[in-house]
Design an enzyme around this catalytic site. Structure first.
Site, PDB file in Angstrom:
ATOM      1  N   LYS A   1      13.558 -46.867  15.999  1.00 24.70           N
ATOM      2  CA  LYS A   1      14.255 -47.934  15.289  1.00 24.70           C
ATOM      3  C   LYS A   1      15.726 -47.603  15.119  1.00 24.70           C
ATOM      4  CE  LYS A   1      10.359 -49.412  12.375  1.00 24.70           C
ATOM      5  NZ  LYS A   1      10.039 -50.741  12.891  1.00 24.70           N
TER       6      LYS A   1
ATOM      7  N   ASP B   1       3.589 -46.618  14.129  1.00 20.13           N
ATOM      8  CA  ASP B   1       4.702 -45.907  13.503  1.00 20.13           C
ATOM      9  C   ASP B   1       4.330 -44.450  13.304  1.00 20.13           C
ATOM     10  OD1 ASP B   1       6.252 -48.135  13.263  1.00 20.13           O
ATOM     11  OD2 ASP B   1       6.250 -48.204  11.065  1.00 20.13           O
TER      12      ASP B   1
ATOM     13  N   GLY C   1       5.400 -52.522   5.086  1.00 19.20           N
ATOM     14  CA  GLY C   1       5.141 -51.568   4.019  1.00 19.20           C
ATOM     15  C   GLY C   1       4.343 -52.135   2.858  1.00 19.20           C
TER      16      GLY C   1
END
Lengths: 190, 305
Positions: B92, B35, B164
């Protein structure tokens, strides 16, 4: 093929499809991740994957030097598809650094990003051919210079898409993603 | 020519487009997809050996902390990232937000993640992924969900895990669930297949395919909670074919080093001393949250169905 000991460089990329193509060609391949695993291997495939990632990973344990030395002394035949082909060739200024085992310049992602990936017929020359196969081109590279001592193995339209020099083959498409094992079989005979 | 040779693309009647979509997923096997929110982070990821980067507005742990609506990465951000790296760029889109997906396709991103990490746009429907040329990856928590997404056209799956958190437990649960359900299906007699399709809420044709081949028709990667080289190797040993790392890299003390270590451990997931070498001198991993203590409303994995 009792004297053939085939292997796939298994650090990253489409390893499993190559293992299946080798099985379908009548051999029992091993996976190579570390230098010591290369002992006794006669035929090695560098699969498609990401060339920068593969470069990092095989440099880590000196596999790049070992592969080059074994190829130069004539004790290892090498087949590179897509990222593998990129690493086997040359390029005057593009990353990552190349092994320079075949006298060709190879341009990365030469057809553009993934939406420009395609499937098309490729025509084989003598050697693996004659005849045609399906060529799966995924963010594929392109040969931008082909040395005089390099043989053309396959073309798509008028463009060279697979080459051979001595016991090395570089292929811009993915024969391992089809059911046609002819290139793998021919490679194992080198 | 041996008759037993199976197409690695798992079924020869696939369209050329779908074969190139799954083909790219095959190329990413054994790799780490990271990411990134900026061009600088994308550059670090490529330097570290990532096979692809995932462009997003905020990493999952920041989305969790700051709340609000999480959307597709801004267009100019995606373009900046595309400019600095040569590896594939993923991005995304919100679940069901086919316009975000169309925008990303027009930008020529290499893969779209229809992701529960962003706030869903549609609580009932996912994107019809068949009509796109660009491949999609989707999250799944079990076999039924995986096959529904493949039925809609996904070329790759990943576990949802619990993004996360830095807690691997949910990704482990999803990997184990999918693999045990595949094992159950592949030993079930044929007369049970329709019942299993009904129970899983999965397309019957895909249930038949998994029962026959004993594996999913597309690669399955791990995501959601991977924070250390050991986490990545655990996911690989549990049958994931590659890993996504979100907050785990750029929320760690030393992102470049952590990224390299995770790449190393993923490639050498079968070798404990290699994983130990990769794990040396890393400094602190991202701060974690116990996923089992999350209130229900904060569980990202329950988004989508």
């Amino acid at each position: 093929m009792s004297s053939v000991h085939a292997a796939v460089l298994a650090l990253q990329g489409s390893v499993e499809p190559h293992l299946r193509s080798l099985h379908a060609s009548g051999v029992d391949p091993i996976e190579v991740r570390k230098p010591e695993q290369l002992a006794g291997v006669t035929h090695l495939i560098i699969p498609g994957g990401e060339s920068t990632t593969l470069h990092h990973l095989f440099k880590l344990h000196g596999l790049d030097t070992l592969i080059s030395d074994r190829v130069k002394e004539g004790s290892l035949a090498l087949l590179g598809t897509c990222a593998g082909a990129i690493l086997m060739g040359h390029h005057p200024d593009q990353a990552p650094p190349r092994l320079g085992l075949i006298d060709v310049d190879v341009d990365r992602n030469a057809y553009g990003r993934q939406v420009h990936s395609f499937v098309d017929q490729v025509e084989w020359n003598e050697g693996p051919g004659p005849g045609t196969s399906e060529g799966v081109f995924i963010r594929a590279p392109r040969f931008t210079r082909i040395g005089d001592s390099v043989n053309v193995l396959a073309r798509r339209e008028n463009e060279t898409v697979a080459v051979q020099q001595n016991r090395c083959i570089a292929c811009c498409f993915h024969p391992e993603l089809t059911t046609d094992p002819r290139l793998h079989r021919w490679f194992l005979g080198l | 020519m041996t008759d037993s040779f199976q197409s690695p693309l798992r079924g020869t009647e696939l369209s050329a487009d779908h074969r190139t979509r799954i083909g790219l997923a095959e190329m990413l096997r054994g790799g780490v997809i990271m990411d990134v929110t900026t061009a600088e982070e994308a550059h670090v990821a490529q330097e570290a050996g990532a096979v692809a980067v995932m462009a997003l507005e905020r990493v999952p742990s920041d989305i969790r902390r700051d709340g609000g609506v999480a959307r597709m990465s801004p267009v100019d951000k995606v373009e900046e990232i595309q400019k600095v790296v040569s590896i594939p760029v993923m991005a995304k889109a919100r679940i069901g937000h086919f316009i975000e997906a169309e925008i990303l396709e027009s930008l020529e991103v290499d893969f779209i993640d229809e992701s529960e990490v962003l706030t869903p746009a549609d609580h009932a429907h996912h994107i019809d992924k068949q009509r796109f040329k660009v491949p999609f990856v989707c999250g799944a928590t079990n076999l039924g969900e995986a096959l529904r997404r493949i039925g809609e056209g996904a070329a790759m799956l990943r576990t949802k895990g619990e993004a996360g958190t830095g807690d691997i437990t949910e990704a482990v649960r999803h990997l184990r669930a999918i693999h045990s359900e595949i094992r159950r299906l592949s030993t079930a007699p044929q007369e049970e297949w329709m019942t299993l399709a009904k129970n899983h809420g999965a397309p019957y044709s895909l249930v038949c395919q998994v029962a026959t081949e004993g594996r999913l028709p597309v690669p399955n990667f791990a995501a959601g909670g991977i924070a250390t080289p050991a986490d990545a190797a655990l996911a690989m040993r549990l049958g994931a074919e590659a890993v996504f790392v979100g907050s785990g890299i750029f929320k760690s003390k030393d992102p470049l080093r952590t990224a390299k270590a995770i790449v190393h451990a993923t490639a050498h997931f079968e070798n404990a001393s290699e994983i130990a070498n990769a794990s040396r001198n890393l400094g602190e991993a991202m701060p974690g949250i116990d996923a089992s203590k999350l209130p229900e409303a904060e569980r990202l994995q329950d988004r989508g169905w």
